[in-house]
Design a protein around this motif. Structure first.
Motif, mmCIF file in Angstrom:
data_model
loop_
_atom_site.group_PDB
_atom_site.id
_atom_site.type_symbol
_atom_site.label_atom_id
_atom_site.label_comp_id
_atom_site.label_asym_id
_atom_site.label_seq_id
_atom_site.Cartn_x
_atom_site.Cartn_y
_atom_site.Cartn_z
ATOM 1 N N TYR A 17 -2.444 9.962 4.177
ATOM 2 C CA TYR A 17 -3.385 9.091 3.137
ATOM 3 C C TYR A 17 -3.093 8.518 2.433
ATOM 4 C CZ TYR A 17 -3.863 14.957 3.164
ATOM 5 O OH TYR A 17 -4.797 16.744 3.750
ATOM 6 N N VAL A 18 -3.034 7.363 2.886
ATOM 7 C CA VAL A 18 -3.382 6.348 1.845
ATOM 8 C C VAL A 18 -4.004 6.349 0.583
ATOM 9 C CG1 VAL A 18 -3.943 3.750 2.260
ATOM 10 C CG2 VAL A 18 -3.758 5.239 4.103
ATOM 11 N N ALA A 19 -2.680 5.912 -0.347
ATOM 12 C CA ALA A 19 -4.132 5.170 -1.781
ATOM 13 C C ALA A 19 -5.296 4.723 -1.379
ATOM 14 C CB ALA A 19 -2.883 5.312 -2.245
ATOM 15 N N LYS A 20 -5.659 4.685 -2.978
ATOM 16 C CA LYS A 20 -7.154 4.249 -2.525
ATOM 17 C C LYS A 20 -6.854 2.741 -2.605
ATOM 18 C CE LYS A 20 -10.268 6.258 -5.357
ATOM 19 N NZ LYS A 20 -9.070 7.785 -5.265
ATOM 20 N N ASP A 21 -5.873 2.669 -3.590
ATOM 21 C CA ASP A 21 -5.111 1.030 -4.654
ATOM 22 C C ASP A 21 -3.915 0.741 -4.033
ATOM 23 O OD1 ASP A 21 -5.886 -1.425 -5.445
ATOM 24 O OD2 ASP A 21 -6.330 -0.187 -7.516
ATOM 25 N N GLY A 22 -3.855 -0.230 -4.219
ATOM 26 C CA GLY A 22 -2.483 -1.103 -3.735
ATOM 27 C C GLY A 22 -2.590 -2.750 -5.349
ATOM 28 N N LEU A 23 -1.171 -2.645 -4.411
ATOM 29 C CA LEU A 23 -0.892 -3.797 -5.440
ATOM 30 C C LEU A 23 -0.884 -4.750 -4.363
ATOM 31 C CD1 LEU A 23 3.202 -2.766 -7.092
ATOM 32 C CD2 LEU A 23 0.130 -3.185 -7.836
ATOM 33 N N SER A 24 -0.759 -6.141 -5.411
ATOM 34 C CA SER A 24 -1.186 -7.616 -4.391
ATOM 35 C C SER A 24 -0.430 -8.407 -5.095
ATOM 36 C CB SER A 24 -2.745 -8.509 -4.223
ATOM 37 O OG SER A 24 -3.291 -7.941 -4.005
ATOM 38 N N LEU A 33 0.761 -0.969 -0.340
ATOM 39 C CA LEU A 33 0.091 0.134 0.415
ATOM 40 C C LEU A 33 0.807 1.705 0.023
ATOM 41 C CD1 LEU A 33 -3.051 -0.702 2.442
ATOM 42 C CD2 LEU A 33 -2.825 -0.315 0.168
ATOM 43 N N TYR A 34 0.274 2.437 -1.104
ATOM 44 C CA TYR A 34 1.349 3.418 -0.614
ATOM 45 C C TYR A 34 0.324 4.290 -0.122
ATOM 46 C CZ TYR A 34 3.239 0.967 -4.656
ATOM 47 O OH TYR A 34 3.585 -0.047 -5.396
ATOM 48 N N VAL A 35 1.212 5.224 1.247
ATOM 49 C CA VAL A 35 1.442 5.548 2.227
ATOM 50 C C VAL A 35 1.837 7.451 1.958
ATOM 51 C CG1 VAL A 35 0.898 6.220 4.657
ATOM 52 C CG2 VAL A 35 0.174 4.501 3.747
ATOM 53 N N LEU A 36 1.357 8.075 1.715
ATOM 54 C CA LEU A 36 1.560 9.567 1.695
ATOM 55 C C LEU A 36 1.524 10.151 3.238
ATOM 56 C CD1 LEU A 36 2.709 12.507 0.448
ATOM 57 C CD2 LEU A 36 0.802 12.999 0.080
ATOM 58 N N LEU A 37 2.944 10.686 3.338
ATOM 59 C CA LEU A 37 3.404 11.256 5.227
ATOM 60 C C LEU A 37 3.482 13.034 4.298
ATOM 61 C CD1 LEU A 37 3.323 11.658 8.072
ATOM 62 C CD2 LEU A 37 6.224 11.031 7.444
ATOM 63 N N ILE A 51 2.536 5.023 11.550
ATOM 64 C CA ILE A 51 3.439 6.389 11.578
ATOM 65 C C ILE A 51 3.470 6.611 12.915
ATOM 66 C CG2 ILE A 51 3.456 8.703 10.485
ATOM 67 C CD1 ILE A 51 2.380 6.666 7.977
ATOM 68 N N ILE A 52 2.703 6.848 13.809
ATOM 69 C CA ILE A 52 2.345 8.025 14.889
ATOM 70 C C ILE A 52 3.841 6.783 16.091
ATOM 71 C CG2 ILE A 52 1.618 7.819 17.515
ATOM 72 C CD1 ILE A 52 -1.173 7.802 16.045
ATOM 73 N N ALA A 53 3.984 5.877 15.702
ATOM 74 C CA ALA A 53 5.599 5.112 15.920
ATOM 75 C C ALA A 53 6.510 5.566 15.964
ATOM 76 C CB ALA A 53 4.815 3.544 15.894
ATOM 77 N N LEU A 54 6.761 5.622 14.879
ATOM 78 C CA LEU A 54 7.734 6.464 14.123
ATOM 79 C C LEU A 54 8.044 8.226 14.138
ATOM 80 C CD1 LEU A 54 7.617 4.701 10.506
ATOM 81 C CD2 LEU A 54 8.982 3.968 12.673
ATOM 82 N N THR A 55 6.791 8.638 14.851
ATOM 83 C CA THR A 55 6.559 10.257 14.517
ATOM 84 C C THR A 55 7.868 10.688 15.493
ATOM 85 O OG1 THR A 55 4.486 10.303 14.287
ATOM 86 C CG2 THR A 55 5.740 12.244 15.146
ATOM 87 N N PRO A 56 8.128 10.070 16.801
ATOM 88 C CA PRO A 56 8.912 10.937 17.738
ATOM 89 C C PRO A 56 10.394 11.456 17.005
ATOM 90 C CG PRO A 56 7.402 9.287 18.833
ATOM 91 C CD PRO A 56 7.318 9.440 17.881
ATOM 92 N N LEU A 98 -3.720 0.447 11.319
ATOM 93 C CA LEU A 98 -2.109 0.211 11.411
ATOM 94 C C LEU A 98 -1.554 1.152 10.773
ATOM 95 C CD1 LEU A 98 -1.812 -3.280 9.822
ATOM 96 C CD2 LEU A 98 -0.606 -1.839 9.654
ATOM 97 N N VAL A 99 -1.588 1.895 9.431
ATOM 98 C CA VAL A 99 -1.021 2.519 9.251
ATOM 99 C C VAL A 99 -1.345 4.211 10.162
ATOM 100 C CG1 VAL A 99 -0.516 4.476 7.521
ATOM 101 C CG2 VAL A 99 -1.351 2.310 6.497
ATOM 102 N N ILE A 100 -2.094 4.480 10.666
ATOM 103 C CA ILE A 100 -1.503 5.477 11.371
ATOM 104 C C ILE A 100 -0.878 5.280 12.785
ATOM 105 C CG2 ILE A 100 -3.221 7.027 12.956
ATOM 106 C CD1 ILE A 100 -5.154 6.670 10.648
ATOM 107 N N LYS A 101 -1.081 3.779 13.170
ATOM 108 C CA LYS A 101 -0.501 3.067 14.360
ATOM 109 C C LYS A 101 0.660 3.481 14.454
ATOM 110 C CE LYS A 101 -4.612 2.355 16.373
ATOM 111 N NZ LYS A 101 -5.724 0.918 16.298
#
Length: 341
Positions: free
Chosen positions: A160-167, A147-151, A244-249, A239-242
């Motif tokens: 932002y989370v792209a609404k399509d990704g690759l399987s 999945l592609y995520v734009l920070l 990134i929150i873990a990496l933010t500090p 999952l994505v938000i949490k």
């Protein structure tokens, strides 16, 4: 492209590898300082584990992990303890070198004593994780989701989370790991760069078939089986938000040391590649985060032994062109000016 750097200021700088490609004092850069270090397997495991200690129920989407060599004794002790308390527990573990990419150096083991100490961990540390033995299968194959995520910014935190990704599919029908099949990478590892070498790899000109498909085509199939696709999406976004929150500090520490407050400097944004595995019960599990996800929209095809040509890949094109287009729209530096007018 400016191979020797560019003297005139730009609105957006799009770098190949890292934030430190050049001295940039204005505009927007498509990389955050420190991101490459933050998403390496060991750093990511540490950041998520810190949060797991604080919020165990919120961060249960990352497999149990140990860092080698330093936690090897702990790994041995904990596995022994879990086996003693539940003799029926027959775990499998996956060993991933810290700096590895494209499936390089990954292998599966059944017991801590199977860890290969060759080329010692001192020179190449690794993460060992509990292997997810009950993945969701489609067409009897294991697959993962990229999945592609734009920070878009750290302060305020904008994701932002792209609404399509690759399987990305394995190329051999899945069986639960046994001592006999542990080494069968085409069955257990979803890495595209490994499976492309399998005789069963299918380059498809359709987004619904082949060894690489759109995530939306898989969701369509799940939905037709009666799966709750809305809930699955909200679990993935959470999952994505949490993560990134873990990496933010730590990202903020890197950011402030490179671009101190009050000093003119560029602002940053970055496209991240999240690799996610779905379990049989549709629970998403985080495998890893990529700071430089590939944006290639073609694949190499071997015409004759040793002769390759690049062929467009419709699946990559459908997903990645949209990711870059929407990213540029979201960070559009002219938008503010137009609004002011």
């Amino acid at each position: 492209q400016f191979p020797f750097g560019r003297r005139l200021p730009c609105d957006i700088y799009w770098h190949g590898v890292s934030f430190h490609d050049n001295d940039i004092f204005s505009g927007q850069v498509n990389k955050f300082p420190g991101m490459t270090e933050m998403v390496r397997k060991i750093t990511l495991s540490r950041a998520v584990r810190t949060m797991q200690d604080l919020f165990p129920l919120e961060y249960n989407f990352y497999p149990r992990s140990w860092i080698l060599p330093e936690e090897f004794p702990l790994f041995v002790a904990e596995v022994r303890m879990m086996k003693d308390s539940d003799p029926s527990w027959k775990p499998t573990f996956i060993v991933k070198p810290d700096g590895g990419c494209q499936g390089d150096g990954i292998y599966l083991i059944k017991d801590p004593s199977d860890i290969r100490l060759t080329g010692s961990f001192q020179s190449r540390p690794a993460v060992v994780q509990e292997y997810i033995c009950k993945p969701l299968l489609v067409d009897k194959l294991k697959f993962d989701i990229r999945l592609y995520v734009l920070l878009k910014s750290l302060e305020p935190l904008e994701i932002y989370v792209a609404k399509d990704g690759l399987s990305r599919f394995c190329t051999e029908p899945y069986q639960e790991p046994t001592l006999k099949n542990l080494h069968q990478v085409f069955m257990h590892l979803t890495n595209y760069s490994l499976n492309i070498h399998s005789g069963n790899f299918v380059h498809s000109d359709n987004v619904n078939t082949g060894s690489k498909r759109t995530f939306s085509s898989v969701l369509g199939r799940l939905s037709s089986r009666g799966a709750d696709v809305k809930k699955l999406w909200s679990d993935i976004i959470s999952l994505v938000i949490k993560t990134i929150i873990a990496l933010t500090p730590e990202l903020k520490v890197y950011y402030q040391s490179d671009i101190p407050a009050g000093k003119p400097g560029p602002t940053c944004f970055q496209i991240l590649g999240f690799d996610i595995l779905l379990m049989k019960n549709l629970k998403p599990m985080l495998l890893e985060v990529n700071a430089n996800p590939s944006m290639r929209i073609e694949h190499e095809q071997e015409l004759s032994p040793g002769v390759f040509e690049n062929v467009p890949s419709p699946v990559d094109e459908e997903v990645k062109v949209a990711v870059i287009r929407d990213t540029l729209r979201l960070v559009d530096p002219q938008k503010k000016k137009r609004k002011d007018v």
